[in-house]
Design an enzyme around this catalytic site. Structure first.
Site, PDB file in Angstrom:
ATOM      1  N   ASP A 336      -7.300  11.673 -47.355  1.00 31.54           N
ATOM      2  CA  ASP A 336      -7.936  10.351 -47.421  1.00 31.54           C
ATOM      3  C   ASP A 336      -7.733   9.676 -48.771  1.00 31.54           C
ATOM      4  O   ASP A 336      -7.946   8.463 -48.895  1.00 31.54           O
ATOM      5  CB  ASP A 336      -9.429  10.459 -47.126  1.00 31.54           C
ATOM      6  CG  ASP A 336      -9.708  10.716 -45.655  1.00 31.54           C
ATOM      7  OD1 ASP A 336      -8.849  10.366 -44.820  1.00 31.54           O
ATOM      8  OD2 ASP A 336     -10.773  11.283 -45.342  1.00 31.54           O
ATOM      9  N   LYS A 363      -3.990   6.757 -39.128  1.00 29.01           N
ATOM     10  CA  LYS A 363      -5.357   6.544 -39.600  1.00 29.01           C
ATOM     11  C   LYS A 363      -5.817   5.147 -39.166  1.00 29.01           C
ATOM     12  O   LYS A 363      -5.293   4.576 -38.205  1.00 29.01           O
ATOM     13  CB  LYS A 363      -5.403   6.704 -41.124  1.00 29.01           C
ATOM     14  CG  LYS A 363      -5.211   8.138 -41.598  1.00 29.01           C
ATOM     15  CD  LYS A 363      -6.467   8.960 -41.326  1.00 29.01           C
ATOM     16  CE  LYS A 363      -6.425  10.314 -41.995  1.00 29.01           C
ATOM     17  NZ  LYS A 363      -7.680  11.070 -41.794  1.00 29.01           N
ATOM     18  N   ARG A 367      -1.137   3.991 -43.062  1.00 30.72           N
ATOM     19  CA  ARG A 367      -1.398   3.882 -44.501  1.00 30.72           C
ATOM     20  C   ARG A 367      -0.142   4.048 -45.349  1.00 30.72           C
ATOM     21  O   ARG A 367      -0.098   3.542 -46.474  1.00 30.72           O
ATOM     22  CB  ARG A 367      -2.480   4.888 -44.912  1.00 30.72           C
ATOM     23  CG  ARG A 367      -3.866   4.480 -44.429  1.00 30.72           C
ATOM     24  CD  ARG A 367      -4.940   5.478 -44.782  1.00 30.72           C
ATOM     25  NE  ARG A 367      -6.255   4.957 -44.408  1.00 30.72           N
ATOM     26  CZ  ARG A 367      -7.356   5.694 -44.337  1.00 30.72           C
ATOM     27  NH1 ARG A 367      -7.312   6.985 -44.614  1.00 30.72           N
ATOM     28  NH2 ARG A 367      -8.509   5.141 -43.991  1.00 30.72           N
ATOM     29  N   ARG A 409     -10.003   2.071 -46.973  1.00 30.66           N
ATOM     30  CA  ARG A 409      -9.382   2.702 -48.138  1.00 30.66           C
ATOM     31  C   ARG A 409      -8.248   1.848 -48.698  1.00 30.66           C
ATOM     32  O   ARG A 409      -7.997   1.858 -49.902  1.00 30.66           O
ATOM     33  CB  ARG A 409      -8.903   4.103 -47.776  1.00 30.66           C
ATOM     34  CG  ARG A 409     -10.051   4.977 -47.274  1.00 30.66           C
ATOM     35  CD  ARG A 409      -9.800   6.446 -47.441  1.00 30.66           C
ATOM     36  NE  ARG A 409     -10.782   7.212 -46.687  1.00 30.66           N
ATOM     37  CZ  ARG A 409     -12.015   7.484 -47.101  1.00 30.66           C
ATOM     38  NH1 ARG A 409     -12.428   7.021 -48.274  1.00 30.66           N
ATOM     39  NH2 ARG A 409     -12.853   8.178 -46.359  1.00 30.66           N
TER      40      ARG A 409
END
Length: 450
Positions: A336, A363, A367, A409
């Site tokens: 993560d 995700k 990402r 994120r």
């Protein structure tokens, strides 16, 4: 007099734009930061509290959107959960196997942890029917990694694309124990199968290719499950027909949230930050090892244990980072944190290689692709690899318009990058940060030295 660094959140009916204007000389970050509660532990405390007998008291719960989705789902199945707050949440459990059929479709929002862990619980509740969905991101994320082992246990689950995509329908069954050799190191897969095994007769074992985070094992033990771990083979075994008892859970700060401040303190000249009360579970500290390889100045202080989880205060000071290779068994322990590590690598000297991280492509967003394209828009030099990135550091970044792709994120990683980018950066759809860190923007504004 130079214009100070400015951080402004512009809110419209359609989206939130986070606008960061870096002053010409830049400004350091200073002070003490207390981060939100660990998201993984928050989810599990709500779930196990709902399945336990008696009352569970949760202190320090994360108030992000994802735990709210978990609480909403289990309320719909009969658990009594008080209003969520970070001081104290009370969960009146109904006992393992006693969840009731919900009157409507369960909606997990944006939470992959909720849907994957909950599938193991729902599939093992014999004689009850459940339907589960989520937002657009969840409906595109692969569920076969948990559906297939559950089917091996006898679960009946239906969904789109050969039962691999939500919405999913589940007809609860009396499941049988299995020994599952997972092709990937995933705490979500492991936890899903262990939770399903709680209600089987016999022993259910999960063996992984590498060690994944062990919050489920720690918490299942504390709630009274019969669970054993073989670290030599990365195997965990749970004995079914368990009885769980309500507990007091103290949630430490989330190291995934701390990672943004660790990188910010390391890359912004003159900075010194102390992040308080951070969970430093060894299965989660890959970010500390990676940053140490890069030469970051990070010190663990006040190390202690809280409710079975190791905790420390982390002090970070600005330092010159250097490129390194991040791959192999380290990846499951920092999966993560790779978006913010990509930011650190952008400001390091030399080249950083990230491999074995193909999981990032499924995700909340892809990402790998999103971080590469968005940071390259700012002037970085990042090449996508099938399972990671090659990042040539030392390039000067320039503010521009970038997008979070509704990934929390990504939003926060781009904000940290903007602190070292000349001029003005506008991050579209910055509201995504609230999924795991509702106070992120306010904390960033407070940390900038005026």
């Amino acid at each position: 007099m130079a214009t100070p660094t400015a951080i402004v959140l512009k809110i419209t009916d359609k989206q939130h734009d986070l606008i960061i204007h870096r002053s010409r000389s830049g400004q350091p970050l200073q002070g003490r930061i207390r981060i939100p509660g660990d998201k993984s532990i928050s989810h599990r405390s709500l779930m196990l509290g709902a399945l336990a007998e008696g009352e569970t008291v949760i202190q320090g719960l994360l108030l992000g959107e994802d735990p709210r989705s978990t609480a909403s789902c289990f309320r719909a199945m009969g658990a009594e959960i008080s209003d969520l707050n970070s001081q104290e949440v009370r969960v009146k459990g109904i006992g393992l196997g006693n969840l009731v059929e919900p009157l409507d479709v369960l909606n997990v929002g944006n939470s992959g942890t909720t849907i994957r862990l909950m599938l193991g619980i729902l599939a093992s509740h014999s004689g009850r029917f459940f339907a589960v969905t989520g937002d657009a991101s969840i409906r595109s994320r692969p569920m076969s990694r948990v559906v297939k082992p559950l089917q091996q246990m006898g679960a009946q689950i239906w969904g789109r694309k050969d039962h691999s995509l939500a919405p999913l329908a589940i007809q609860g069954q009396a499941l049988k124990p299995i020994h599952y050799h997972s092709p990937i190191a995933s705490a979500q897969v492991k936890s899903c199968i262990l939770l399903a095994g709680l209600m089987t007769e016999g022993q259910t074992t999960v063996t992984e290719p590498a060690l994944s985070r062990d919050h489920s094992e720690r918490m299942l033990r504390s709630f009274g499950a019969d669970l054993s771990v073989d670290p030599e083979t990365n195997s965990v075994t749970v004995t079914g027909q368990a009885r769980l008892k309500g507990q007091t859970v103290i949630v430490p700060g989330d190291i995934s949230s701390a990672a943004f401040w660790l990188v910010a303190g390391a890359i912004v000249p003159g900075s010194e930050l102390t992040i308080e009360n951070v969970g430093v579970n060894p299965t989660r500290t890959g970010i500390l090892e990676a940053l140490a390889q890069m030469g970051a100045d990070i010190t663990l202080k006040n190390q202690r244990e809280v409710a079975g989880e190791p905790v420390a205060d982390l002090r970070v000071r600005h330092s010159q980072l250097k490129g390194c290779t991040i791959a192999g068994d380290l990846i499951p322990r920092l999966i993560d944190e790779i978006p913010i590590l990509a930011v650190a690598a952008t400001f390091a000297t030399g080249t950083t290689i990230i491999r074995d991280a193909e999981e990032l492509r499924v995700k909340e967003s892809d990402r790998i692709s999103v971080m590469a394209t968005q940071l390259n828009l700012m002037g970085a030099s990042i090449t996508e690899l099938p399972d990671g990135m090659e990042i040539v550091g030392g390039r000067s970044l320039t503010g521009t318009e970038v997008d979070s792709f509704t990934d929390h994120r990504i939003a926060m990683s781009l904000a940290i990058a903007a602190l070292n980018a000349q001029g003005t950066t506008t991050i579209h759809r910055a509201e995504a940060a609230a999924v795991s860190y509702p106070e992120f923007v306010e904390t960033l504004q407070r940390a900038i030295v005026r």
